[in-house]
Design a protein around this motif. Structure first.
Motif, PDB file in Angstrom:
ATOM      1  N   GLN A   1       0.842  -1.201   0.000  1.00 56.70           N
ATOM      2  CA  GLN A   1       0.000   0.000   0.000  1.00 56.70           C
ATOM      3  C   GLN A   1       0.875   1.248   0.000  1.00 56.70           C
ATOM      4  OE1 GLN A   1      -2.843   0.287   3.126  1.00 56.70           O
ATOM      5  NE2 GLN A   1      -4.303  -1.012   2.063  1.00 56.70           N
ATOM      6  N   ILE A   2       0.473   2.204  -0.825  1.00 55.22           N
ATOM      7  CA  ILE A   2       1.113   3.515  -0.832  1.00 55.22           C
ATOM      8  C   ILE A   2       0.015   4.540  -0.610  1.00 55.22           C
ATOM      9  CG2 ILE A   2       2.452   5.213  -2.135  1.00 55.22           C
ATOM     10  CD1 ILE A   2       3.566   2.924  -3.772  1.00 55.22           C
ATOM     11  N   ASN A   3       0.136   5.288   0.477  1.00 52.45           N
ATOM     12  CA  ASN A   3      -0.860   6.306   0.827  1.00 52.45           C
ATOM     13  C   ASN A   3      -2.281   5.743   0.776  1.00 52.45           C
ATOM     14  OD1 ASN A   3       1.256   8.067   1.162  1.00 52.45           O
ATOM     15  ND2 ASN A   3       0.930   9.145  -0.738  1.00 52.45           N
ATOM     16  N   GLY A   4      -2.441   4.519   1.295  1.00 57.83           N
ATOM     17  CA  GLY A   4      -3.747   3.904   1.394  1.00 57.83           C
ATOM     18  C   GLY A   4      -4.248   3.206   0.135  1.00 57.83           C
ATOM     19  N   GLN A   5      -3.478   3.267  -0.948  1.00 56.86           N
ATOM     20  CA  GLN A   5      -3.873   2.628  -2.203  1.00 56.86           C
ATOM     21  C   GLN A   5      -3.044   1.367  -2.431  1.00 56.86           C
ATOM     22  OE1 GLN A   5      -6.329   3.763  -4.207  1.00 56.86           O
ATOM     23  NE2 GLN A   5      -6.678   5.546  -2.905  1.00 56.86           N
ATOM     24  N   ASN A   6      -3.701   0.280  -2.817  1.00 60.14           N
ATOM     25  CA  ASN A   6      -2.974  -0.941  -3.151  1.00 60.14           C
ATOM     26  C   ASN A   6      -2.275  -0.767  -4.492  1.00 60.14           C
ATOM     27  OD1 ASN A   6      -3.734  -2.448  -0.878  1.00 60.14           O
ATOM     28  ND2 ASN A   6      -5.672  -2.999  -1.832  1.00 60.14           N
TER      29      ASN A   6
ATOM     30  N   ASP B   1       4.264  -4.476   2.759  1.00 65.00           N
ATOM     31  CA  ASP B   1       4.670  -3.186   3.322  1.00 65.00           C
ATOM     32  C   ASP B   1       3.600  -2.117   3.128  1.00 65.00           C
ATOM     33  OD1 ASP B   1       7.134  -3.964   4.328  1.00 65.00           O
ATOM     34  OD2 ASP B   1       8.211  -3.445   2.492  1.00 65.00           O
ATOM     35  N   THR B   2       3.595  -1.187   4.069  1.00 63.12           N
ATOM     36  CA  THR B   2       2.735  -0.011   3.986  1.00 63.12           C
ATOM     37  C   THR B   2       3.627   1.216   3.934  1.00 63.12           C
ATOM     38  OG1 THR B   2       0.984  -1.095   5.246  1.00 63.12           O
ATOM     39  CG2 THR B   2       0.917   1.308   5.134  1.00 63.12           C
ATOM     40  N   VAL B   3       3.486   1.986   2.865  1.00 63.42           N
ATOM     41  CA  VAL B   3       4.318   3.159   2.631  1.00 63.42           C
ATOM     42  C   VAL B   3       3.437   4.399   2.645  1.00 63.42           C
ATOM     43  CG1 VAL B   3       5.919   4.268   1.006  1.00 63.42           C
ATOM     44  CG2 VAL B   3       5.855   1.771   1.175  1.00 63.42           C
ATOM     45  N   GLU B   4       3.843   5.383   3.414  1.00 64.58           N
ATOM     46  CA  GLU B   4       3.169   6.685   3.415  1.00 64.58           C
ATOM     47  C   GLU B   4       4.168   7.714   2.910  1.00 64.58           C
ATOM     48  OE1 GLU B   4      -0.030   7.353   4.087  1.00 64.58           O
ATOM     49  OE2 GLU B   4      -0.423   5.252   4.547  1.00 64.58           O
ATOM     50  N   VAL B   5       3.769   8.464   1.889  1.00 64.37           N
ATOM     51  CA  VAL B   5       4.645   9.467   1.284  1.00 64.37           C
ATOM     52  C   VAL B   5       4.003  10.834   1.451  1.00 64.37           C
ATOM     53  CG1 VAL B   5       5.810  10.210  -0.829  1.00 64.37           C
ATOM     54  CG2 VAL B   5       5.410   7.769  -0.435  1.00 64.37           C
ATOM     55  N   VAL B   6       4.770  11.765   2.005  1.00 63.58           N
ATOM     56  CA  VAL B   6       4.313  13.139   2.176  1.00 63.58           C
ATOM     57  C   VAL B   6       5.181  14.031   1.303  1.00 63.58           C
ATOM     58  CG1 VAL B   6       3.976  15.027   3.795  1.00 63.58           C
ATOM     59  CG2 VAL B   6       3.584  12.683   4.541  1.00 63.58           C
TER      60      VAL B   6
ATOM     61  N   ALA C   1      10.298   6.668  -7.729  1.00 65.45           N
ATOM     62  CA  ALA C   1      10.435   7.093  -9.126  1.00 65.45           C
ATOM     63  C   ALA C   1       9.317   6.519  -9.987  1.00 65.45           C
ATOM     64  CB  ALA C   1      11.797   6.676  -9.670  1.00 65.45           C
ATOM     65  N   GLN C   2       9.004   5.239  -9.784  1.00 64.94           N
ATOM     66  CA  GLN C   2       7.941   4.567 -10.546  1.00 64.94           C
ATOM     67  C   GLN C   2       6.590   5.242 -10.321  1.00 64.94           C
ATOM     68  OE1 GLN C   2       7.768   0.237 -10.013  1.00 64.94           O
ATOM     69  NE2 GLN C   2       5.562   0.403  -9.872  1.00 64.94           N
ATOM     70  N   GLN C   3       6.365   5.726  -9.103  1.00 66.45           N
ATOM     71  CA  GLN C   3       5.089   6.354  -8.762  1.00 66.45           C
ATOM     72  C   GLN C   3       5.079   7.861  -9.045  1.00 66.45           C
ATOM     73  OE1 GLN C   3       2.269   4.686  -7.692  1.00 66.45           O
ATOM     74  NE2 GLN C   3       3.474   2.886  -8.246  1.00 66.45           N
ATOM     75  N   GLY C   4       6.178   8.395  -9.577  1.00 66.00           N
ATOM     76  CA  GLY C   4       6.218   9.796  -9.979  1.00 66.00           C
ATOM     77  C   GLY C   4       6.575  10.771  -8.870  1.00 66.00           C
ATOM     78  N   PHE C   5       7.136  10.290  -7.775  1.00 61.47           N
ATOM     79  CA  PHE C   5       7.543  11.169  -6.682  1.00 61.47           C
ATOM     80  C   PHE C   5       8.978  11.634  -6.887  1.00 61.47           C
ATOM     81  CE2 PHE C   5       4.312   8.511  -4.519  1.00 61.47           C
ATOM     82  CZ  PHE C   5       3.486   9.511  -4.030  1.00 61.47           C
ATOM     83  N   ASP C   6       9.273  12.870  -6.511  1.00 62.61           N
ATOM     84  CA  ASP C   6      10.623  13.397  -6.504  1.00 62.61           C
ATOM     85  C   ASP C   6      11.207  13.094  -5.124  1.00 62.61           C
ATOM     86  OD1 ASP C   6      12.957  14.863  -6.416  1.00 62.61           O
ATOM     87  OD2 ASP C   6      12.039  16.749  -7.030  1.00 62.61           O
TER      88      ASP C   6
END
Length: 64
Positions: free
Chosen positions: A2-7, A53-58, A21-26
């Motif tokens: 999960q990334i930010n609550g999305q599978n 894993d559970t990933v939260e990106v801010v 990078a794959q998800q478009g984050f800098d």
């Protein structure tokens, strides 16, 4: 995983840096929490992710 609550699906053994990078984050403009633990930006290339894993990106946003 999960990334930010999305599978999302990702390749086995992908690093945190690759996922960002794959998800478009800098990577220079984000803070990351992995399974409840803050990950240092200097470790993004070394941390390998697992399916559960559970990933939260801010993202940091500038403005004035």
């Amino acid at each position: 995983m999960q990334i930010n609550g999305q599978n999302v699906s990702a390749a086995a053994g992908i690093t945190l840096a690759q996922l960002l990078a794959q998800q478009g984050f800098d990577a220079a403009r984000v803070a990351v929490e992995l399974n409840g633990r803050i990950i240092s930006r200097s470790d993004f290339d070394a941390v390998q992710l697992a399916d559960n894993d559970t990933v939260e990106v801010v993202q940091f946003v500038g403005g004035g």
